[in-house]
Scaffold this motif. Structure first.
Motif, PDB file in Angstrom:
ATOM      1  N   ALA A 184       0.848  -1.185   0.000  1.00  0.00           N
ATOM      2  CA  ALA A 184       0.000   0.000   0.000  1.00  0.00           C
ATOM      3  C   ALA A 184       0.885   1.237   0.000  1.00  0.00           C
ATOM      4  N   PRO A 185       0.468   2.287  -0.688  1.00  0.00           N
ATOM      5  CA  PRO A 185       1.244   3.524  -0.696  1.00  0.00           C
ATOM      6  C   PRO A 185       1.451   4.045   0.730  1.00  0.00           C
ATOM      7  N   GLN A 186       2.583   4.655   0.934  1.00  0.00           N
ATOM      8  CA  GLN A 186       2.908   5.169   2.265  1.00  0.00           C
ATOM      9  C   GLN A 186       1.864   6.179   2.714  1.00  0.00           C
ATOM     10  N   GLY A 187       1.285   5.962   3.906  1.00  0.00           N
ATOM     11  CA  GLY A 187       0.315   6.901   4.472  1.00  0.00           C
ATOM     12  C   GLY A 187      -1.093   6.737   3.945  1.00  0.00           C
ATOM     13  N   ALA A 188      -1.348   5.735   3.113  1.00  0.00           N
ATOM     14  CA  ALA A 188      -2.693   5.544   2.570  1.00  0.00           C
ATOM     15  C   ALA A 188      -3.636   5.050   3.656  1.00  0.00           C
ATOM     16  N   THR A 189      -4.829   5.596   3.719  1.00  0.00           N
ATOM     17  CA  THR A 189      -5.838   5.188   4.696  1.00  0.00           C
ATOM     18  C   THR A 189      -6.699   4.071   4.117  1.00  0.00           C
ATOM     19  N   LEU A 190      -7.484   3.421   4.986  1.00  0.00           N
ATOM     20  CA  LEU A 190      -8.370   2.358   4.509  1.00  0.00           C
ATOM     21  C   LEU A 190      -9.431   2.910   3.551  1.00  0.00           C
ATOM     22  N   ASP A 191      -9.904   4.121   3.821  1.00  0.00           N
ATOM     23  CA  ASP A 191     -10.895   4.727   2.927  1.00  0.00           C
ATOM     24  C   ASP A 191     -10.344   4.833   1.513  1.00  0.00           C
ATOM     25  N   LYS A 192      -9.106   5.281   1.364  1.00  0.00           N
ATOM     26  CA  LYS A 192      -8.508   5.437   0.042  1.00  0.00           C
ATOM     27  C   LYS A 192      -8.248   4.081  -0.606  1.00  0.00           C
ATOM     28  N   LEU A 193      -7.813   3.111   0.221  1.00  0.00           N
ATOM     29  CA  LEU A 193      -7.503   1.794  -0.349  1.00  0.00           C
ATOM     30  C   LEU A 193      -8.763   1.085  -0.832  1.00  0.00           C
ATOM     31  N   PHE A 194      -9.896   1.321  -0.142  1.00  0.00           N
ATOM     32  CA  PHE A 194     -11.133   0.666  -0.550  1.00  0.00           C
ATOM     33  C   PHE A 194     -11.959   1.512  -1.533  1.00  0.00           C
ATOM     34  N   ALA A 195     -11.440   2.642  -1.893  1.00  0.00           N
ATOM     35  CA  ALA A 195     -12.134   3.468  -2.894  1.00  0.00           C
ATOM     36  C   ALA A 195     -12.134   2.731  -4.231  1.00  0.00           C
ATOM     37  N   PRO A 196     -13.222   2.859  -5.010  1.00  0.00           N
ATOM     38  CA  PRO A 196     -13.295   2.145  -6.306  1.00  0.00           C
ATOM     39  C   PRO A 196     -12.124   2.462  -7.222  1.00  0.00           C
ATOM     40  N   ALA A 197     -11.596   3.681  -7.104  1.00  0.00           N
ATOM     41  CA  ALA A 197     -10.511   4.070  -8.006  1.00  0.00           C
ATOM     42  C   ALA A 197      -9.219   3.308  -7.711  1.00  0.00           C
ATOM     43  N   SER A 198      -9.078   2.827  -6.515  1.00  0.00           N
ATOM     44  CA  SER A 198      -7.831   2.142  -6.157  1.00  0.00           C
ATOM     45  C   SER A 198      -7.738   0.758  -6.764  1.00  0.00           C
ATOM     46  N   GLY A 199      -8.889   0.118  -6.923  1.00  0.00           N
ATOM     47  CA  GLY A 199      -8.909  -1.205  -7.530  1.00  0.00           C
ATOM     48  C   GLY A 199      -8.573  -2.340  -6.577  1.00  0.00           C
ATOM     49  N   PHE A 200      -8.369  -2.057  -5.323  1.00  0.00           N
ATOM     50  CA  PHE A 200      -8.042  -3.121  -4.374  1.00  0.00           C
ATOM     51  C   PHE A 200      -9.313  -3.804  -3.890  1.00  0.00           C
ATOM     52  N   GLY A 201      -9.316  -5.134  -3.985  1.00  0.00           N
ATOM     53  CA  GLY A 201     -10.469  -5.895  -3.520  1.00  0.00           C
ATOM     54  C   GLY A 201     -10.328  -6.360  -2.083  1.00  0.00           C
ATOM     55  N   ALA A 202      -9.151  -6.219  -1.505  1.00  0.00           N
ATOM     56  CA  ALA A 202      -8.923  -6.636  -0.118  1.00  0.00           C
ATOM     57  C   ALA A 202      -7.659  -5.953   0.397  1.00  0.00           C
TER      58      ALA A 202
END
Length: 481
Positions: free
Chosen positions: A185-203
């Protein structure tokens, strides 16, 4: 005419010999005191040597890393407690390089996580921290198994790149195109950003310190917005058996968030351990003392971010992933040592010193300084000297003086034999001499008495007859008439 001759003054008694026993007792007392003092000095010196300052090299990662901050706290604690240990901290670019330095025997201490390659000579002193593996899904979506993650793009939230390799290993994803789906995960990324549709992360797989996860309020804030779901890892026990270094962990209800309660029930997951390790060649005494300091000062060694706030004793089980150091195991298995256990080394040192020093002083006393008692045979000379003077005794008074002198020698011999100032060596010779001289004195006494009687008789026979003055007067009177 007197046959007794001139009387001589009594013979002066011989000068008193020094009190051998008293002198020897003083020497023995002095040597005993010196032996005890030197033995105490030896024990004190030995203890000082055993407790001499010992510098331990601690290999850690960057100065701001958890292990480096822990090492600094440990060094400060030892210094403030006037411990004999001193910690020399050696920073490296990362923890992997610190462990490589430890593996080259260039460091005495290091901190490792159980998913890393363990140096062959590493032995555990304490468990500093547990890392939890949190399997998070977006919103209300549950992830039923780890196998589902192979089809998803997964973000790994961790402090270092080594966690990425660990996640790929538990997901059993080899190097290749599929491995690219597992990303840091990018340094300092929050869970909200990681689970945002734009991030593409499914988990998201977060690897966090257990003590830090409890304190982190970010999970509760995101949970209130319905931002994630915490999933169980049902394969936890199987993974713990299959992959060395992994432990099966249980998250109690409300660990990450009290409101809403996450998890809402006890949940199975996996974890890793952070171990404080020492070289196997470190002495058991040093390792045990260092382990004791760590265990007894857990509250002082915990970092502000939670790392090492729940220090645990090293596992002493034979199948432990990293064996406990023998010194730490001894302390763990017998936390309350007896007086003999604590001071046996000093007692053995004291006994050895007492034996050696005592033997040296005993030899000095026996061979050099001890005043040996006079031999009984040597008194025969004084007895025979009395005997030589018997023939020069021309009166009973002179003979009585010799008799007194002989009895004085006998009395001194008896007292000396009693108190130890005279030994029994030559006692038979002394007895023979004494009896001989005593008999000589008796014979001389008889001789003098006999000759005194004869002299008196001769004197009476040779004396001129005495005239009777009364008869003379009568004669003169008759002539006058």
């Amino acid at each position: 005419m007197s046959t007794e001759g001139p009387t001589s003054s009594p013979t002066e008694p011989p000068p008193r010999r020094p009190k051998v026993i008293k002198t020897n007792q003083q020497q023995v007392l002095l040597y005993v005191v010196l032996t005890l003092l030197l033995s105490l000095a030896t024990v004190w010196g030995g203890r000082a040597m055993l407790h001499n300052s010992e510098t331990l090299t601690f290999a850690v990662g960057p100065p701001n890393s958890d292990e480096a901050l822990f090492a600094a706290k440990l060094a400060t604690l030892l210094k403030n407690n006037a411990s004999r240990f001193r910690i020399k901290i050696v920073n490296n670019a990362d923890n992997a390089k610190a462990l490589a330095q430890f593996d080259r025997k260039q460091a005495d201490l290091a901190v490792l996580r159980t998913d890393t390659k363990v140096p062959l000579r590493a032995r555990t002193l304490a468990i500093l921290e547990h890392d939890l593996v949190l399997l998070l899904g977006p919103g209300n979506k549950k992830i039923k198994s780890l196998a589902e993650l192979k089809k998803k793009k997964v973000a790994v939230v961790a402090e270092n790149e080594s966690s990425l390799a660990f996640v790929r290993s538990i997901l059993d994803i080899p190097d290749g195109p599929d491995a690219a789906k597992i990303q840091m995960a990018p340094q300092g990324a929050t869970l909200d950003k990681l689970f945002a549709p734009a991030s593409g992360f499914g988990a998201v797989i977060a690897i966090v310190h257990a003590s830090r996860a409890v304190r982190d309020k970010a999970y509760e804030q995101v949970a209130r917005r319905g931002g994630f779901t915490l999933n169980a890892i049902d394969e936890a026990k199987a993974l713990a058996r299959r992959i060395p270094g992994i432990s099966s962990e249980t998250l109690t209800a409300g660990t990450l968030s009290a409101s809403p309660e996450i998890p809402d029930d006890d949940l199975d997951t996996i974890g890793l351990e952070w171990l404080l390790v020492a070289q196997s060649r470190m002495s058991a005494g040093t390792a045990g003392e260092l382990a004791r300091v760590v265990y007894e000062n857990k509250s002082a060694l915990g970092l502000d971010n939670g790392f090492a706030s729940r220090i645990e004793p090293a596992s002493v089980e034979k199948d432990a992933y990293v064996m406990a150091h023998q010194g730490a195991a001894d302390y763990i298995n017998d936390d309350t040592k007896s007086f003999m256990d604590k001071y046996s080394d000093l007692m053995y040192l004291g006994a050895a010193a007492l034996s050696v020093i005592g033997s040296i002083f005993a030899a000095i006393y026996a061979k050099i300084t001890r005043i040996a008692p006079e031999k009984a045979g040597e008194l025969s000379t004084a007895v025979l000297d009395v005997g030589e003077r018997i023939e020069h005794a021309h009166s009973l008074d002179q003979l009585e003086c010799l008799q007194d002198e002989l009895e004085g020698i006998l009395r001194g011999a008896v007292i000396g034999l009693r108190d130890g100032t005279i030994s029994t060596d030559g006692l038979d010779t002394f007895k023979l001499g004494y009896e001989f001289v005593r008999d000589e004195i008796g014979m001389r006494r008889d001789y003098l008495k006999r000759h005194c009687g004869e002299a008196d008789k001769i004197a009476q026979d040779t004396a001129p007859p005495q005239q009777d003055e009364s008869k003379i007067v009568v004669v003169k009177t008759a002539q006058s008439a």
